[in-house]
Scaffold this motif. Sequence first.
Motif, PDB file in Angstrom:
ATOM      1  N   THR A  57       7.436  56.947   9.281  1.00 36.38           N
ATOM      2  CA  THR A  57       8.284  56.625   9.994  1.00 36.38           C
ATOM      3  C   THR A  57       8.888  56.244   8.732  1.00 36.38           C
ATOM      4  O   THR A  57      10.756  56.240   9.313  1.00 36.38           O
ATOM      5  CB  THR A  57       8.206  56.060  10.851  1.00 36.38           C
ATOM      6  OG1 THR A  57       7.325  54.572  10.309  1.00 36.38           O
ATOM      7  CG2 THR A  57       7.164  56.720  11.769  1.00 36.38           C
ATOM      8  N   GLY A  58       8.799  55.614   7.580  1.00 39.05           N
ATOM      9  CA  GLY A  58       9.598  54.669   6.632  1.00 39.05           C
ATOM     10  C   GLY A  58       9.805  53.389   7.097  1.00 39.05           C
ATOM     11  O   GLY A  58       9.439  53.142   8.379  1.00 39.05           O
ATOM     12  N   ARG A  59       9.782  52.641   5.914  1.00 39.65           N
ATOM     13  CA  ARG A  59      10.118  51.029   7.197  1.00 39.65           C
ATOM     14  C   ARG A  59      11.363  51.170   7.967  1.00 39.65           C
ATOM     15  O   ARG A  59      12.215  51.477   7.502  1.00 39.65           O
ATOM     16  CB  ARG A  59       9.963  50.238   5.947  1.00 39.65           C
ATOM     17  CG  ARG A  59       8.554  50.182   5.345  1.00 39.65           C
ATOM     18  CD  ARG A  59       8.655  49.224   4.253  1.00 39.65           C
ATOM     19  NE  ARG A  59       7.155  49.344   3.568  1.00 39.65           N
ATOM     20  CZ  ARG A  59       7.089  48.254   1.872  1.00 39.65           C
ATOM     21  NH1 ARG A  59       8.065  47.121   1.861  1.00 39.65           N
ATOM     22  NH2 ARG A  59       5.382  48.799   1.401  1.00 39.65           N
ATOM     23  N   HIS A  60      10.638  50.466   9.146  1.00 42.30           N
ATOM     24  CA  HIS A  60      11.774  49.399  10.614  1.00 42.30           C
ATOM     25  C   HIS A  60      11.151  48.992  11.233  1.00 42.30           C
ATOM     26  O   HIS A  60       9.774  48.659  11.201  1.00 42.30           O
ATOM     27  CB  HIS A  60      12.005  51.942  11.068  1.00 42.30           C
ATOM     28  CG  HIS A  60      10.562  51.792  12.014  1.00 42.30           C
ATOM     29  ND1 HIS A  60       9.780  52.369  11.097  1.00 42.30           N
ATOM     30  CD2 HIS A  60      10.181  51.646  13.586  1.00 42.30           C
ATOM     31  CE1 HIS A  60       8.596  52.121  11.799  1.00 42.30           C
ATOM     32  NE2 HIS A  60       9.032  51.744  13.627  1.00 42.30           N
ATOM     33  N   TYR A  61      11.725  48.917  12.224  1.00 39.33           N
ATOM     34  CA  TYR A  61      10.892  47.440  12.974  1.00 39.33           C
ATOM     35  C   TYR A  61      12.657  47.912  14.655  1.00 39.33           C
ATOM     36  O   TYR A  61      13.101  49.358  14.591  1.00 39.33           O
ATOM     37  CB  TYR A  61      11.980  46.135  12.506  1.00 39.33           C
ATOM     38  CG  TYR A  61      13.390  46.530  12.563  1.00 39.33           C
ATOM     39  CD1 TYR A  61      14.572  45.019  13.753  1.00 39.33           C
ATOM     40  CD2 TYR A  61      14.441  45.874  11.896  1.00 39.33           C
ATOM     41  CE1 TYR A  61      15.373  45.254  14.121  1.00 39.33           C
ATOM     42  CE2 TYR A  61      15.457  45.311  11.451  1.00 39.33           C
ATOM     43  CZ  TYR A  61      16.072  45.502  12.177  1.00 39.33           C
ATOM     44  OH  TYR A  61      17.380  44.583  12.072  1.00 39.33           O
ATOM     45  N   HIS A  62      11.923  47.598  15.987  1.00 40.38           N
ATOM     46  CA  HIS A  62      12.590  47.963  16.573  1.00 40.38           C
ATOM     47  C   HIS A  62      13.399  46.128  16.934  1.00 40.38           C
ATOM     48  O   HIS A  62      12.694  45.702  17.340  1.00 40.38           O
ATOM     49  CB  HIS A  62      11.119  48.651  17.752  1.00 40.38           C
ATOM     50  CG  HIS A  62      10.618  49.520  17.004  1.00 40.38           C
ATOM     51  ND1 HIS A  62      11.488  50.632  17.462  1.00 40.38           N
ATOM     52  CD2 HIS A  62       9.521  49.808  16.692  1.00 40.38           C
ATOM     53  CE1 HIS A  62      10.519  51.201  16.779  1.00 40.38           C
ATOM     54  NE2 HIS A  62       8.978  50.840  15.941  1.00 40.38           N
ATOM     55  N   ASN A  63      13.561  46.587  18.522  1.00 40.27           N
ATOM     56  CA  ASN A  63      14.817  45.544  18.834  1.00 40.27           C
ATOM     57  C   ASN A  63      13.571  45.686  20.363  1.00 40.27           C
ATOM     58  O   ASN A  63      14.635  45.359  21.495  1.00 40.27           O
ATOM     59  CB  ASN A  63      16.593  46.181  19.573  1.00 40.27           C
ATOM     60  CG  ASN A  63      16.013  47.808  20.822  1.00 40.27           C
ATOM     61  OD1 ASN A  63      14.518  48.745  20.626  1.00 40.27           O
ATOM     62  ND2 ASN A  63      16.632  47.736  21.322  1.00 40.27           N
ATOM     63  N   TYR A  64      12.498  45.751  20.840  1.00 39.16           N
ATOM     64  CA  TYR A  64      12.121  44.764  21.254  1.00 39.16           C
ATOM     65  C   TYR A  64      11.538  43.273  21.678  1.00 39.16           C
ATOM     66  O   TYR A  64      11.414  42.582  20.324  1.00 39.16           O
ATOM     67  CB  TYR A  64      10.561  45.477  20.946  1.00 39.16           C
ATOM     68  CG  TYR A  64      10.243  46.514  21.183  1.00 39.16           C
ATOM     69  CD1 TYR A  64      10.864  47.010  22.348  1.00 39.16           C
ATOM     70  CD2 TYR A  64       9.610  47.359  20.165  1.00 39.16           C
ATOM     71  CE1 TYR A  64      10.560  48.848  22.970  1.00 39.16           C
ATOM     72  CE2 TYR A  64       9.317  49.108  20.346  1.00 39.16           C
ATOM     73  CZ  TYR A  64       9.763  49.626  21.671  1.00 39.16           C
ATOM     74  OH  TYR A  64       9.440  51.168  22.100  1.00 39.16           O
ATOM     75  N   ASP A  65      11.563  42.936  22.404  1.00 38.36           N
ATOM     76  CA  ASP A  65      10.817  41.818  22.715  1.00 38.36           C
ATOM     77  C   ASP A  65       9.173  41.346  22.876  1.00 38.36           C
ATOM     78  O   ASP A  65       8.643  40.659  22.571  1.00 38.36           O
ATOM     79  CB  ASP A  65      11.618  41.178  24.403  1.00 38.36           C
ATOM     80  CG  ASP A  65      13.008  40.156  24.318  1.00 38.36           C
ATOM     81  OD1 ASP A  65      13.684  40.273  23.407  1.00 38.36           O
ATOM     82  OD2 ASP A  65      13.636  40.088  25.202  1.00 38.36           O
ATOM     83  N   HIS A 102       7.626  47.472  10.018  1.00 39.61           N
ATOM     84  CA  HIS A 102       6.238  48.681   9.370  1.00 39.61           C
ATOM     85  C   HIS A 102       6.352  49.801   9.443  1.00 39.61           C
ATOM     86  O   HIS A 102       7.576  50.004   9.352  1.00 39.61           O
ATOM     87  CB  HIS A 102       5.609  47.906  11.359  1.00 39.61           C
ATOM     88  CG  HIS A 102       6.403  48.520  11.782  1.00 39.61           C
ATOM     89  ND1 HIS A 102       7.173  47.782  12.930  1.00 39.61           N
ATOM     90  CD2 HIS A 102       6.398  50.428  13.164  1.00 39.61           C
ATOM     91  CE1 HIS A 102       7.313  48.887  13.664  1.00 39.61           C
ATOM     92  NE2 HIS A 102       6.952  49.555  13.862  1.00 39.61           N
ATOM     93  N   ASP A 103       5.610  50.521   9.075  1.00 47.38           N
ATOM     94  CA  ASP A 103       6.081  52.099   8.799  1.00 47.38           C
ATOM     95  C   ASP A 103       4.319  52.722   8.807  1.00 47.38           C
ATOM     96  O   ASP A 103       3.840  52.120   8.524  1.00 47.38           O
ATOM     97  CB  ASP A 103       6.077  51.791   7.472  1.00 47.38           C
ATOM     98  CG  ASP A 103       6.299  53.299   6.600  1.00 47.38           C
ATOM     99  OD1 ASP A 103       6.518  54.467   7.072  1.00 47.38           O
ATOM    100  OD2 ASP A 103       6.166  53.254   5.251  1.00 47.38           O
ATOM    101  N   PHE A 104       4.452  53.632   9.931  1.00 50.26           N
ATOM    102  CA  PHE A 104       3.336  55.146  10.441  1.00 50.26           C
ATOM    103  C   PHE A 104       3.767  55.492   9.232  1.00 50.26           C
ATOM    104  O   PHE A 104       3.793  56.788   9.371  1.00 50.26           O
ATOM    105  CB  PHE A 104       4.214  55.259  11.505  1.00 50.26           C
ATOM    106  CG  PHE A 104       3.284  56.009  12.038  1.00 50.26           C
ATOM    107  CD1 PHE A 104       2.855  55.774  13.690  1.00 50.26           C
ATOM    108  CD2 PHE A 104       2.872  57.223  11.995  1.00 50.26           C
ATOM    109  CE1 PHE A 104       1.413  56.243  14.279  1.00 50.26           C
ATOM    110  CE2 PHE A 104       1.704  57.388  12.580  1.00 50.26           C
ATOM    111  CZ  PHE A 104       1.423  58.007  14.377  1.00 50.26           C
TER     112      PHE A 104
END
Length: 129
Positions: A57-65, A102-104
Amino acid sequence: MSSPKPKFCLSRAEAAHFEPMHGYRDWLKIRDLGLSDATHGQYDAWVTRANDLGGSTGRHYHNYDFQIMYVTRGWVKMYYEGEGEFVLRAGDFVYHPPKQVHDFMEYSDDIEIFELASPANHHSIDCLL
């Protein structure tokens, strides 16, 4: 103004249908469990499997709470900013605080992960290095 009443939701294994993540992460396939519809977007739940080996996935984050992952089968190597790299195996659980980078990274061909997040209709925000 009241929010809509949540609906009952049942997703049976024998009727499971996995859809590839077209265009963005073709190497993953997702089974939507119907929770977003049942909760009017308050929550989302899905099962992720590998469609092909070698993706990341590469390093990323999500717009979750709120976001959790529970490995039901196989293994996955994950990176978590400020925490390091971990190999998660069947039975392992992880909670991602909001905006946790995080990164998968790597995974077995039989990887299967249950994920739950809130709110639904997420998107990934890639981190530029």
